[in-house]
Design an enzyme around this catalytic site. Structure first.
Site, PDB file in Angstrom:
ATOM      1  N   GLY A  12       0.832  -1.197   0.000  1.00 14.61           N
ATOM      2  CA  GLY A  12       0.000   0.000   0.000  1.00 14.61           C
ATOM      3  C   GLY A  12       0.864   1.243   0.000  1.00 14.61           C
ATOM      4  N   CYS A  13       0.272   2.335   0.386  1.00 14.65           N
ATOM      5  CA  CYS A  13       0.946   3.632   0.392  1.00 14.65           C
ATOM      6  C   CYS A  13       2.285   3.539   1.101  1.00 14.65           C
ATOM      7  CB  CYS A  13       0.051   4.656   1.091  1.00 14.65           C
ATOM      8  SG  CYS A  13       0.801   6.271   1.274  1.00 14.65           S
ATOM      9  N   PHE A  14       3.337   3.948   0.415  1.00 16.13           N
ATOM     10  CA  PHE A  14       4.669   3.785   0.977  1.00 16.13           C
ATOM     11  C   PHE A  14       4.941   4.666   2.189  1.00 16.13           C
ATOM     12  CE2 PHE A  14       6.312   5.833  -3.280  1.00 16.13           C
ATOM     13  CZ  PHE A  14       5.747   7.068  -2.994  1.00 16.13           C
ATOM     14  N   HIS A 155      -1.925   2.687   7.439  1.00 17.74           N
ATOM     15  CA  HIS A 155      -1.147   1.641   8.098  1.00 17.74           C
ATOM     16  C   HIS A 155      -1.130   1.835   9.608  1.00 17.74           C
ATOM     17  CE1 HIS A 155       0.356   1.426   3.954  1.00 17.74           C
ATOM     18  NE2 HIS A 155       0.437   0.146   4.226  1.00 17.74           N
TER      19      HIS A 155
END
Length: 164
Positions: A12-14, A155
């Site tokens: 997902g989004c880093f 996250h």
């Protein structure tokens, strides 16, 4: 620094993954970027097939590749295909980019442990992809949540206890 190793993952989004990994024991450095795609020198606006990934530099005397993967499976949902939170598309896939057969076997073992644990609803869809090239993202994406503490992330630690 010659004893340090690197690991490459995407979930997902880093930004969110980098922020959680940066404080883990044994993690020496983090960098966000693009991996596993079609073009050279990808950018945020042009990265076909690339995942938003992270490069983790770690001290194998303080953490292991399996330990990194264990935490990886506790901070993102590995059962959603090409999606994490509000982010949808192959850029946000769950993937482990193995550099050798030893890493591939370790990843297969961890995936089986995660599957067998039944902690997640659904099957793990994390792909195992051979490492090719990691392209660092633009400077504005590095350390994003350090610079913008209230910035977007999907996250968080879903499970405190280890899968191992």
């Amino acid at each position: 620094m010659s004893n340090y190793k690197k690991a490459y993952i995407a979930g997902g989004c880093f930004w969110g993954m980098e922020d959680l990994f940066r404080t883990r024991p044994g993690i020496i450095d983090t960098e966000v970027g693009y991996i596993g795609g079609e073009n050279d020198h990808p950018t945020y606006k042009n990265h076909p097939g690339h995942a938003e990934g992270i490069e983790l530099t770690y001290d194998p005397g303080k953490t292991s590749f399996k330990g990194i993967l264990d935490y990886f499976f506790r901070i993102h949902n590995p059962t959603t295909l090409d999606r994490q939170g509000n982010d949808i598309g192959s850029s946000y896939r769950s993937a482990i980019f193995f550099q050798n057969e030893e890493e591939k076997v370790a990843a297969e073992q961890i995936i089986k442990i995660v599957e067998d644990s039944k902690k997640w609803d659904g099957n793990v869809v994390t792909t195992l992809e051979p490492f090719t090239v990691f392209w660092p993202a633009e400077p504005e994406h590095q350390d994003y949540l350090v610079r913008i503490p209230n910035g977007y992330t999907c996250h968080f630690e879903r499970f405190e206890e280890s899968f191992l």
